[in-house]
Scaffold this active site. Structure first.
Site, PDB file in Angstrom:
ATOM      1  N   LYS A 135     -10.273   0.240  -1.704  1.00 34.08           N
ATOM      2  CA  LYS A 135     -10.318  -0.232  -0.306  1.00 34.08           C
ATOM      3  C   LYS A 135     -11.684   0.041   0.333  1.00 34.08           C
ATOM      4  O   LYS A 135     -12.163   1.188   0.331  1.00 34.08           O
ATOM      5  CB  LYS A 135      -9.213   0.476   0.480  1.00 34.08           C
ATOM      6  N   GLU A 170       0.862  -1.184   0.000  1.00 36.29           N
ATOM      7  CA  GLU A 170       0.000   0.000   0.000  1.00 36.29           C
ATOM      8  C   GLU A 170       0.903   1.241   0.000  1.00 36.29           C
ATOM      9  O   GLU A 170       1.950   1.257   0.640  1.00 36.29           O
ATOM     10  CB  GLU A 170      -0.852  -0.019   1.280  1.00 36.29           C
ATOM     11  N   CYS A 186      -4.729  -3.774   3.115  1.00 32.09           N
ATOM     12  CA  CYS A 186      -4.381  -3.410   4.495  1.00 32.09           C
ATOM     13  C   CYS A 186      -5.472  -3.703   5.549  1.00 32.09           C
ATOM     14  O   CYS A 186      -5.715  -4.850   5.889  1.00 32.09           O
ATOM     15  CB  CYS A 186      -3.958  -1.941   4.515  1.00 32.09           C
TER      16      CYS A 186
HETATM   17  O1  LIG Z   1      -2.930   6.965   5.127  1.00 30.60           O
HETATM   18  C1  LIG Z   1      -2.352   6.663   4.090  1.00 30.60           C
HETATM   19  O2  LIG Z   1      -1.499   7.390   3.560  1.00 30.60           O
HETATM   20  C2  LIG Z   1      -2.671   5.344   3.422  1.00 30.60           C
HETATM   21  N1  LIG Z   1      -3.395   4.486   4.240  1.00 30.60           N
HETATM   22  C3  LIG Z   1      -2.839   3.705   5.166  1.00 30.60           C
HETATM   23  O3  LIG Z   1      -1.666   3.657   5.404  1.00 30.60           O
HETATM   24  C4  LIG Z   1      -3.813   2.900   5.920  1.00 30.60           C
HETATM   25  C5  LIG Z   1      -4.774   3.879   6.531  1.00 30.60           C
HETATM   26  S1  LIG Z   1      -3.997   5.058   7.609  1.00 30.60           S
HETATM   27  N2  LIG Z   1      -3.259   2.079   6.942  1.00 30.60           N
HETATM   28  C6  LIG Z   1      -3.908   1.047   7.435  1.00 30.60           C
HETATM   29  O4  LIG Z   1      -5.000   0.676   6.978  1.00 30.60           O
HETATM   30  C7  LIG Z   1      -3.229   0.345   8.611  1.00 30.60           C
HETATM   31  C8  LIG Z   1      -4.029  -0.783   9.191  1.00 30.60           C
HETATM   32  C9  LIG Z   1      -3.405  -1.293  10.430  1.00 30.60           C
HETATM   33  O5  LIG Z   1      -2.303  -0.951  10.808  1.00 30.60           O
HETATM   34  C10 LIG Z   1      -4.155  -2.286  11.237  1.00 30.60           C
HETATM   35  O6  LIG Z   1      -5.221  -2.778  10.809  1.00 30.60           O
HETATM   36  O7  LIG Z   1      -3.688  -2.587  12.336  1.00 30.60           O
END
Ligand SMILES: O=C(O)CNC(=O)[C@H](CS)NC(=O)CCC(=O)C(=O)O
Length: 327
Positions: free
Chosen positions: A161, A89, A202
């Site tokens: 997503k 990602e 993710c």
């Molecule tokens: O924000 C961005 O730039 C891109 N998106 C991400 O990196 C995403 C949302 S913040 N990260 C996750 O979904 C982590 C999930 C996770 O760590 C868990 O399920 O424990």
């Protein structure tokens, strides 16, 4: 590509006809997919395994540097004989400040994705590009989109997503992905020379219903979970959730991870994994290795054998069955 609406209450009727039609289309286009049924194998007479690779990297807010890293990893993957490479990602960009991602978000026919399509074509490799910042339906939103590009550089499939990470991580930071991201609504599976692929991203990993739907309605054989997990949640949950998804769906799982410090505020949990349908880890990049690839062979005989010997698709009870008997 087959797309159907993601629904909370899953109908249990398998869409056999759709699957067969897709399969025939694939054969007639000259790209025989690997199948786990004896009939399909004897029809296609293809080799029963194919090599794939998973990448780990520390993307930053430098688009050119990230592309250079991806190009280098593609070279490593092709040298190792892999026909597909899966990136994590946010492979192309991780913003340093809130809202940065919105500024660089582009349509899938924009210059950033075009560059990756050329990379796939020039290197003759399929790419799984998870978590691309795709321009959303208005200027204040993007979609977190997982794109499959074939070895001719054509986009074969896109998945947006569904589950957004709006979480107060215990002992960690507060995330609100929905501030800038709009959630997808479609479940996506696509045929390929690596079997039938199921696309996720993710945080989706925590919602097993999506994976059940991909396996039992969409008949997928390989699941992708490109991620940028937090250090805290990754240490606690990453491997166990991924292995559970592999075991309960009897699918290969390919999980590419961001690793290390992406910027001053953000540290990701590495440990990119390839897991076989028995739950065995067959490829791994530990967290301490920030950048690299791991390869593994997708073995369709193994997948076939596990599904035949333990036919959970036949033993599965429809949701109505167990609801009624609980009364
Ligand atoms: O924000 C961005 O730039 C891109 N998106 C991400 O990196 C995403 C949302 S913040 N990260 C996750 O979904 C982590 C999930 C996770 O760590 C868990 O399920 O424990």
């Amino acid at each position: 590509m087959s797309v159907c609406r993601y629904v909370a209450n899953y109908p249990l009727k398998p869409k056999i006809n759709t699957k067969q039609i897709n399969f025939m289309k694939f054969i007639s286009s000259g790209n025989a997919p690997r199948r786990c049924s004896a009939t399909a194998d004897s029809t296609t007479a293809m080799a029963n395994s194919v090599r794939v690779a998973v990448a780990q990297m520390t993307s930053t807010n430098d688009l050119a540097a990230n592309f250079a890293t991806c190009s280098r990893l593609v070279k490593e993957a092709t040298a190792a004989g892999a026909k597909l490479l899966s990136f994590p990602e946010n492979f192309s960009y991780v913003g340093a400040e809130d809202g940065d991602s919105l500024k660089i978000a582009e349509a899938l026919d924009g210059p950033i994705m075009k560059q990756y399509c050329s990379l796939a074509r020039e290197s003759n490799i399929w790419l799984s590009l998870g978590g691309f910042q795709e321009k959303g339906s208005d200027d204040s939103h993007l979609c977190n989109t997982h794109v499959i590009v074939d070895d001719n550089g054509n986009i074969r499939s896109k998945y947006r997503k569904i589950h957004l990470f709006d979480v107060d991580v215990p002992g960690g930071m507060v995330y609100k992905e929905s501030r800038f991201t709009e959630a997808g609504k479609d479940i996506v599976a696509v045929d390929s020379p690596f079997g039938r692929l199921g696309l996720t991203v993710c945080y989706d990993l925590r919602f097993p219903d999506l994976y059940q739907q991909l396996r039992f309605q969409e008949q997928v054989q390989v699941l992708f979970v490109p991620s940028a997990f937090t250090k805290i949640t990754g240490q606690a949950h990453w491997e166990i959730l991924l292995r559970a998804r592999a075991i309960e769906t009897q699918c290969y799982v390919i999980a590419a991870a961001q690793a290390g410090k992406n910027n001053n505020k953000r540290e990701s949990y590495g440990d990119s994994l390839i897991i076989d349908p028995w739950g065995t880890i067959v490829g791994r990049l530990p967290d301490r290795l920030s950048t690299g690839i791991a390869v593994a062979d997708i073995d369709f005989s193994l997948l076939d054998s596990i599904r035949t010997k333990m036919p959970i698709d036949k033993h599965r009870k429809p949701i109505d069955f167990w609801k009624a008997s609980a009364l």
